[in-house]
Scaffold this motif. Structure first.
Motif, PDB file in Angstrom:
ATOM      1  N   THR A 156       0.668  -1.212   0.533  1.00 60.52           N
ATOM      2  CA  THR A 156       0.074   0.282  -0.062  1.00 60.52           C
ATOM      3  C   THR A 156       0.409   1.366   0.213  1.00 60.52           C
ATOM      4  O   THR A 156       1.865   1.495   0.912  1.00 60.52           O
ATOM      5  N   THR A 157       0.838   2.354  -0.704  1.00 63.18           N
ATOM      6  CA  THR A 157       1.217   3.276  -1.009  1.00 63.18           C
ATOM      7  C   THR A 157       1.005   4.309   0.426  1.00 63.18           C
ATOM      8  O   THR A 157       1.718   5.572   0.424  1.00 63.18           O
ATOM      9  N   SER A 158      -0.620   4.286   0.772  1.00 66.69           N
ATOM     10  CA  SER A 158      -0.548   5.032   2.421  1.00 66.69           C
ATOM     11  C   SER A 158      -1.558   4.412   3.313  1.00 66.69           C
ATOM     12  O   SER A 158      -1.959   3.717   2.503  1.00 66.69           O
ATOM     13  N   LYS A 159      -1.901   5.176   3.733  1.00 69.53           N
ATOM     14  CA  LYS A 159      -3.528   4.883   4.899  1.00 69.53           C
ATOM     15  C   LYS A 159      -3.920   4.773   3.986  1.00 69.53           C
ATOM     16  O   LYS A 159      -4.852   5.503   3.210  1.00 69.53           O
ATOM     17  N   ALA A 160      -5.460   3.837   4.242  1.00 69.85           N
ATOM     18  CA  ALA A 160      -6.700   3.630   4.746  1.00 69.85           C
ATOM     19  C   ALA A 160      -8.089   5.160   4.085  1.00 69.85           C
ATOM     20  O   ALA A 160      -7.150   5.113   5.892  1.00 69.85           O
ATOM     21  N   SER A 161      -8.398   5.392   3.482  1.00 72.87           N
ATOM     22  CA  SER A 161      -9.457   5.757   3.669  1.00 72.87           C
ATOM     23  C   SER A 161     -10.215   5.229   4.131  1.00 72.87           C
ATOM     24  O   SER A 161     -11.232   4.684   2.825  1.00 72.87           O
ATOM     25  N   ILE A 162     -12.130   6.472   4.156  1.00 76.52           N
ATOM     26  CA  ILE A 162     -13.594   5.900   4.508  1.00 76.52           C
ATOM     27  C   ILE A 162     -14.092   6.721   3.340  1.00 76.52           C
ATOM     28  O   ILE A 162     -13.891   8.003   3.868  1.00 76.52           O
ATOM     29  N   ASP A 163     -14.452   6.925   2.884  1.00 80.34           N
ATOM     30  CA  ASP A 163     -15.442   7.591   1.303  1.00 80.34           C
ATOM     31  C   ASP A 163     -16.299   8.213   2.435  1.00 80.34           C
ATOM     32  O   ASP A 163     -16.847   7.729   3.519  1.00 80.34           O
ATOM     33  N   ALA A 164     -16.020   9.697   2.499  1.00 75.44           N
ATOM     34  CA  ALA A 164     -16.910  10.865   3.162  1.00 75.44           C
ATOM     35  C   ALA A 164     -18.190  10.793   2.927  1.00 75.44           C
ATOM     36  O   ALA A 164     -19.187  11.252   3.744  1.00 75.44           O
ATOM     37  N   LYS A 165     -18.667  10.256   1.431  1.00 75.59           N
ATOM     38  CA  LYS A 165     -19.962  10.255   1.233  1.00 75.59           C
ATOM     39  C   LYS A 165     -20.894   8.888   1.312  1.00 75.59           C
ATOM     40  O   LYS A 165     -22.258   8.851   0.961  1.00 75.59           O
TER      41      LYS A 165
END
Length: 129
Positions: free
Chosen positions: A80-89
């Motif tokens: 992985t190239t960065s931290k996972a994120s949760i879609d704001a929408k």
């Protein structure tokens, strides 16, 4: 003898219905306490061209501070190239970008914490051709 009266039978029926309703509500609440994947991209066991990201949709909203998604190669090295994120929408979707993947098998590790604090986790693999 009160238990042989019509009022007692009516009260007993009401108590039975109330108890049934309460048990259904508690069962429903317990069933929705944990979140699980409903869609995975790439899918579990799939063979794909190198994807740019891994994206998982869950059956309920996630708590961003405690949910995670990582991908490792066959040797266990993170890709992985960065931290996972949760879609704001769409708070039920978590994704993580990937570096350019070589051919091989990759493992997705996910931790999903529901908005009520219940935690689930799992792993699955996919192959890059």
């Amino acid at each position: 003898m009160f238990w042989k009266t019509k009022e007692f039978n009516t009260a007993r029926k009401r108590m039975t219905v109330s108890a049934l309703c309460a048990s259904v509500l508690l069962t429903t609440q317990t069933a929705f306490a944990h979140v699980f994947p409903s869609q995975q991209e790439p899918a579990s066991g799939a063979t794909v061209s190198a994807p740019a990201q891994v994206r998982i949709t869950f059956n309920g909203p996630l708590e961003p501070a405690f949910s995670s998604l990582t991908v490792t190669d066959a040797a266990g090295k993170p890709v992985t190239t960065s931290k996972a994120s949760i879609d704001a929408k769409a708070r039920d979707v978590i994704s993580v970008p990937l570096s350019e993947l070589a051919a091989g098998q990759y493992t997705v590790h996910w931790v999903a914490v529901a908005s009520d604090g219940h935690r689930t986790h799992g792993d699955y693999t996919f192959d890059v051709k």
